[in-house]
Design a protein around this motif. Structure first.
Motif, PDB file in Angstrom:
ATOM      1  N   ARG A  35       0.869  -1.179   0.000  1.00 18.04           N
ATOM      2  CA  ARG A  35       0.000   0.000   0.000  1.00 18.04           C
ATOM      3  C   ARG A  35       0.906   1.229   0.000  1.00 18.04           C
ATOM      4  NH1 ARG A  35      -3.669   3.095   3.506  1.00 18.04           N
ATOM      5  NH2 ARG A  35      -1.990   3.104   5.005  1.00 18.04           N
ATOM      6  N   GLN A  36       0.684   2.096  -0.922  1.00 16.37           N
ATOM      7  CA  GLN A  36       1.519   3.299  -0.988  1.00 16.37           C
ATOM      8  C   GLN A  36       1.197   4.220   0.175  1.00 16.37           C
ATOM      9  OE1 GLN A  36       3.976   4.563  -3.243  1.00 16.37           O
ATOM     10  NE2 GLN A  36       4.140   2.351  -3.502  1.00 16.37           N
ATOM     11  N   ASP A  37       2.104   5.151   0.415  1.00 10.54           N
ATOM     12  CA  ASP A  37       1.885   6.183   1.415  1.00 10.54           C
ATOM     13  C   ASP A  37       0.528   6.847   1.150  1.00 10.54           C
ATOM     14  OD1 ASP A  37       2.084   8.274   3.185  1.00 10.54           O
ATOM     15  OD2 ASP A  37       4.218   8.552   2.798  1.00 10.54           O
ATOM     16  N   SER A  38      -0.271   7.048   2.201  1.00 11.60           N
ATOM     17  CA  SER A  38      -1.620   7.582   1.985  1.00 11.60           C
ATOM     18  C   SER A  38      -1.579   9.036   1.502  1.00 11.60           C
ATOM     19  CB  SER A  38      -2.437   7.485   3.260  1.00 11.60           C
ATOM     20  OG  SER A  38      -1.890   8.335   4.239  1.00 11.60           O
ATOM     21  N   ARG A  39      -0.391   9.653   1.559  1.00  9.49           N
ATOM     22  CA  ARG A  39      -0.313  11.038   1.108  1.00  9.49           C
ATOM     23  C   ARG A  39       0.305  11.094  -0.279  1.00  9.49           C
ATOM     24  NH1 ARG A  39       2.628  13.939   5.947  1.00  9.49           N
ATOM     25  NH2 ARG A  39       4.352  13.017   4.817  1.00  9.49           N
ATOM     26  N   PRO A  40      -0.173  12.013  -1.108  1.00 10.36           N
ATOM     27  CA  PRO A  40       0.431  12.173  -2.424  1.00 10.36           C
ATOM     28  C   PRO A  40       1.882  12.647  -2.286  1.00 10.36           C
ATOM     29  CG  PRO A  40      -1.604  13.442  -2.220  1.00 10.36           C
ATOM     30  CD  PRO A  40      -1.252  12.956  -0.867  1.00 10.36           C
ATOM     31  N   LYS A  42       5.228  15.044  -3.222  1.00  5.66           N
ATOM     32  CA  LYS A  42       5.311  16.501  -3.347  1.00  5.66           C
ATOM     33  C   LYS A  42       4.892  16.970  -4.738  1.00  5.66           C
ATOM     34  CE  LYS A  42       8.763  17.950  -0.034  1.00  5.66           C
ATOM     35  NZ  LYS A  42      10.153  18.328   0.184  1.00  5.66           N
ATOM     36  N   GLU A  44       2.811  15.537  -6.817  1.00  5.64           N
ATOM     37  CA  GLU A  44       1.350  15.469  -6.959  1.00  5.64           C
ATOM     38  C   GLU A  44       0.678  16.640  -6.245  1.00  5.64           C
ATOM     39  OE1 GLU A  44       0.050  10.865  -7.156  1.00  5.64           O
ATOM     40  OE2 GLU A  44       1.257  11.444  -5.430  1.00  5.64           O
ATOM     41  N   VAL A  45       1.243  17.023  -5.106  1.00  8.12           N
ATOM     42  CA  VAL A  45       0.653  18.126  -4.362  1.00  8.12           C
ATOM     43  C   VAL A  45       0.741  19.414  -5.163  1.00  8.12           C
ATOM     44  CG1 VAL A  45       0.836  19.553  -2.310  1.00  8.12           C
ATOM     45  CG2 VAL A  45       1.186  17.103  -2.136  1.00  8.12           C
ATOM     46  N   ARG A  47       0.857  19.756  -8.324  1.00  4.70           N
ATOM     47  CA  ARG A  47      -0.056  19.700  -9.451  1.00  4.70           C
ATOM     48  C   ARG A  47      -1.449  20.045  -8.961  1.00  4.70           C
ATOM     49  NH1 ARG A  47      -0.927  13.983 -10.675  1.00  4.70           N
ATOM     50  NH2 ARG A  47      -2.642  14.350  -9.267  1.00  4.70           N
TER      51      ARG A  47
ATOM     52  N   ARG B  97      -2.428  11.762   8.713  1.00  2.00           N
ATOM     53  CA  ARG B  97      -1.655  11.644   7.473  1.00  2.00           C
ATOM     54  C   ARG B  97      -2.535  11.929   6.259  1.00  2.00           C
ATOM     55  NH1 ARG B  97       3.734  11.322   7.686  1.00  2.00           N
ATOM     56  NH2 ARG B  97       3.823   9.798   6.023  1.00  2.00           N
ATOM     57  N   PRO B 100      -1.928  16.168   2.646  1.00  2.00           N
ATOM     58  CA  PRO B 100      -0.571  16.084   2.114  1.00  2.00           C
ATOM     59  C   PRO B 100       0.285  17.283   2.479  1.00  2.00           C
ATOM     60  CG  PRO B 100      -2.136  16.594   0.368  1.00  2.00           C
ATOM     61  CD  PRO B 100      -2.937  16.270   1.593  1.00  2.00           C
ATOM     62  N   ASP B 265       7.145   8.203   6.275  1.00  2.00           N
ATOM     63  CA  ASP B 265       6.045   7.535   5.568  1.00  2.00           C
ATOM     64  C   ASP B 265       5.033   7.012   6.593  1.00  2.00           C
ATOM     65  OD1 ASP B 265       7.239   5.310   6.697  1.00  2.00           O
ATOM     66  OD2 ASP B 265       8.350   4.821   4.878  1.00  2.00           O
ATOM     67  N   ASP B 266       3.997   6.351   6.083  1.00  2.00           N
ATOM     68  CA  ASP B 266       2.935   5.860   6.979  1.00  2.00           C
ATOM     69  C   ASP B 266       3.434   4.828   7.981  1.00  2.00           C
ATOM     70  OD1 ASP B 266       1.217   7.491   5.701  1.00  2.00           O
ATOM     71  OD2 ASP B 266       0.002   5.919   4.757  1.00  2.00           O
ATOM     72  N   ILE B 483      -8.432  10.806  -1.624  1.00  2.00           N
ATOM     73  CA  ILE B 483      -8.323  12.040  -0.864  1.00  2.00           C
ATOM     74  C   ILE B 483      -8.274  13.210  -1.842  1.00  2.00           C
ATOM     75  CG2 ILE B 483      -6.889  13.337   0.736  1.00  2.00           C
ATOM     76  CD1 ILE B 483      -5.838  10.587   1.694  1.00  2.00           C
TER      77      ILE B 483
END
Lengths: 47, 490
Positions: A35-40, A42, A44-45, A47, B97, B100, B265-266, B483
């Motif tokens: 599972r990728q990091d739940s946050r986009p 940098k 992606e942010v 953009r 989290r 972003p 990271d998570d 999200i």
């Protein structure tokens, strides 16, 4: 040492809370990286 | 006490910290580097950072004093509440989290309550709260360092203030993270040494409890110090209320949230709190042992806050110097994080989000550094002006923070239907009501036991009677996937 039931229960509660937190941390940490990091990222942010 | 030895320890320590601050400054290129260390911290930094920030002046001087005064019920008064808080924070980790670009806790309040007012109001509340923590922390360390270095307490505030202000304002979150690793090693060894020394002098654990149970006088009957209610001094209601207040305070503490934002990271964000919990509990038991052995070893009539300093005075010179350096480290490791929080909220939430939305990264970083410096100088001046009983101020602030922030943060994160209006009403009523109850309410009923249910009911009623929150807010905070990019438009 003269510790009664309420004192023993306090110690058990402390140990239980801390061990539960530790177990939860262990589960999160050992989770495979499928599972990728739940946050986009940098980029992606921006953009 | 050897003052040359003490000065040498303190100078070596201070130079080390300032060097780390300078390296942190070289590393911090953007505002995000300064506030959340480029979102790059591994667990080998986050765990000691969390643990060292957690242990403050109040923890070491105040809590060893509380153990001295309350005996065994210290465990129920403080560590139990903290343990609930650690578990709750650990389980909530992923909620922090979801944004972003979150830098501060007011980011969460502003986005969840889709309200600029909530950003400013929460930022100002947290800045005042953190600022007062810094003043209290400086006072605490000043008392110890003045004995340690053999100088006037005001001069001690100044010396300590200059050292921690230098590395914090220069290096931001990088400096705070790195210095806390060193400070953690120091404070853990200091607590272990002091507890070991106390146990040795008291003749071992069995003997300690036997003697603690035999103490009477000053309103204490034999056996009261081994009783969890201190011979009936603490009602169940009061104990539950203060444990809940501590747990609530841990959950709403803004600099722990920034540690979630700073994690690499998570996996790291989701584990550093739980991994720290057994370490912290061990250290709190050590602090308890320090207070309990002091009670047995020191003459009756010794003041609660004199317990730890008096125990140190009994130690051999090198050990005393190390333990005192550890106390200085413990205090600085908390006030650096608190001061940085206030500085970052000033630049991020007040300057960038409200006053100058077009500010460049360079401008925001500069404002962060200067506001951290300015708040730090103001804290040093205030600390030099007045001295008060540390634990009382501490108890007042943990109560107000819990009544103001706990329900709005939890409802916002866990109940979809919570609305902007409910957030505004909940935080204001929680703050005013908490202060009012703490000052005028009966001491036997904790403000938290009254205000938390009241604010909860109020916020639910207001939420169902106002328009539901916008769909993008609900998606950001309550969906499992997808999200949305940003909800800043509100």
């Amino acid at each position: 040492m003269g510790l009664g039931i309420p004192e023993v229960l306090t110690i058990l509660a402390l140990a239980g809370l801390v061990l539960t937190a530790f177990a939860s941390a262990l589960r999160n940490f050992s989770r495979p990286d499928d599972r990728q990091d739940s946050r986009p990222t940098k980029r992606e942010v921006q953009r | 006490m050897s003052s040359v030895l003490n000065w040498s320890f303190f100078i070596v320590y201070s130079i080390g910290m300032v060097i780390l601050g300078y390296v942190g400054m070289r590393r911090s290129k953007t505002a995000e580097d300064y506030s959340v260390a480029g979102r790059n911290f591994p667990n080998r930094i986050s765990i000691p950072l969390f643990a060292a920030s957690f242990l403050s002046a109040a923890s070491i001087i105040g809590f060893s004093g509380a153990a001295f005064d309350s005996g065994f019920s210290f465990l129920l008064l403080y560590p139990l509440g903290f343990a609930v808080g650690w578990l709750a924070l650990q389980l909530m980790a992923m909620k922090f989290r979801r944004g972003p670009s979150w830098n501060t806790t007011p980011d969460i309040f502003a986005e969840r309550y889709y309200s600029k007012f909530m950003r400013s109001w929460m930022a100002l509340f947290y800045i005042a709260y953190m600022f007062l923590y810094v003043v209290i922390g400086l006072m605490g360390v000043g008392l110890i360092v003045s004995v340690f270095l053999g100088v006037d307490s005001r001069l001690a505030f100044l010396i300590v203030g200059v050292v921690f202000l230098a590395y914090t304002s220069m290096g931001g979150m990088y400096a705070v993270g790195w210095t806390n690793v060193v400070q953690f090693a120091l404070l853990a060894s200091g607590i272990a040494l002091a507890a070991g020394f106390g146990l040795y002098k008291a003749g071992g654990l069995g003997n300690l409890f036997a003697e603690l149970g035999a103490i009477s006088g000053d309103g204490i009957a034999q056996g009261d110090l081994l009783d969890i209610t201190r011979g009936g001094d603490y009602s169940a209601n009061f104990l539950i209320g203060s444990a809940a207040a501590l747990a609530g305070t841990v959950i709403v503490t803004t600099y722990y949230h920034r540690m979630f934002f700073s994690a690499k990271d998570d996996r790291r964000a989701g584990s550093f709190i739980g991994f720290s919990a057994p370490i912290l509990l061990t250290l709190y038991v050590g602090i308890g042992v320090i207070g309990w052995t002091a009670r047995v070893l020191l003459p009756s009539g010794t003041g609660q806050e004199e317990a730890f300093p008096s125990l140190i005075a009994m130690m051999p010179a090198v050990m005393a110097a190390l333990v005192l350096t550890a106390v200085a480290a413990a205090v600085m490791s908390s006030i650096d994080t608190q001061l940085l929080s206030a500085g970052v909220m000033m630049s991020h939430d007040i300057y960038h989000k409200r006053l100058n939305p077009r500010a460049t990264q360079r401008q925001i970083a500069r404002v962060s550094r200067w506001s951290t410096l300015a708040l730090g100088i103001a804290a040093i001046v205030l600390a030099m002006a007045e001295v008060a009983l540390i634990i009382e101020i501490y108890n007042f602030f943990i109560t107000i923070a819990a009544t103001t922030l706990f329900v709005p943060l939890m409802l916002g994160l866990y109940w979809k239907r919570t609305t902007k209006e409910a957030g505004i009403v909940g935080t204001i009523v929680g703050c005013v009501g908490g202060v009012f109850w703490h000052v005028f309410g009966p001491a036997s009923i904790h403000a938290v036991t009254v205000m938390v249910p009241l604010v909860l009911v109020l916020m639910v009623v207001v939420s169902v009677r106002t328009a539901p929150p916008p769909a993008d807010v609900v998606a950001r905070f309550h969906s499992r996937e997808d999200i949305p990019d940003t909800v800043e438009a509100h």
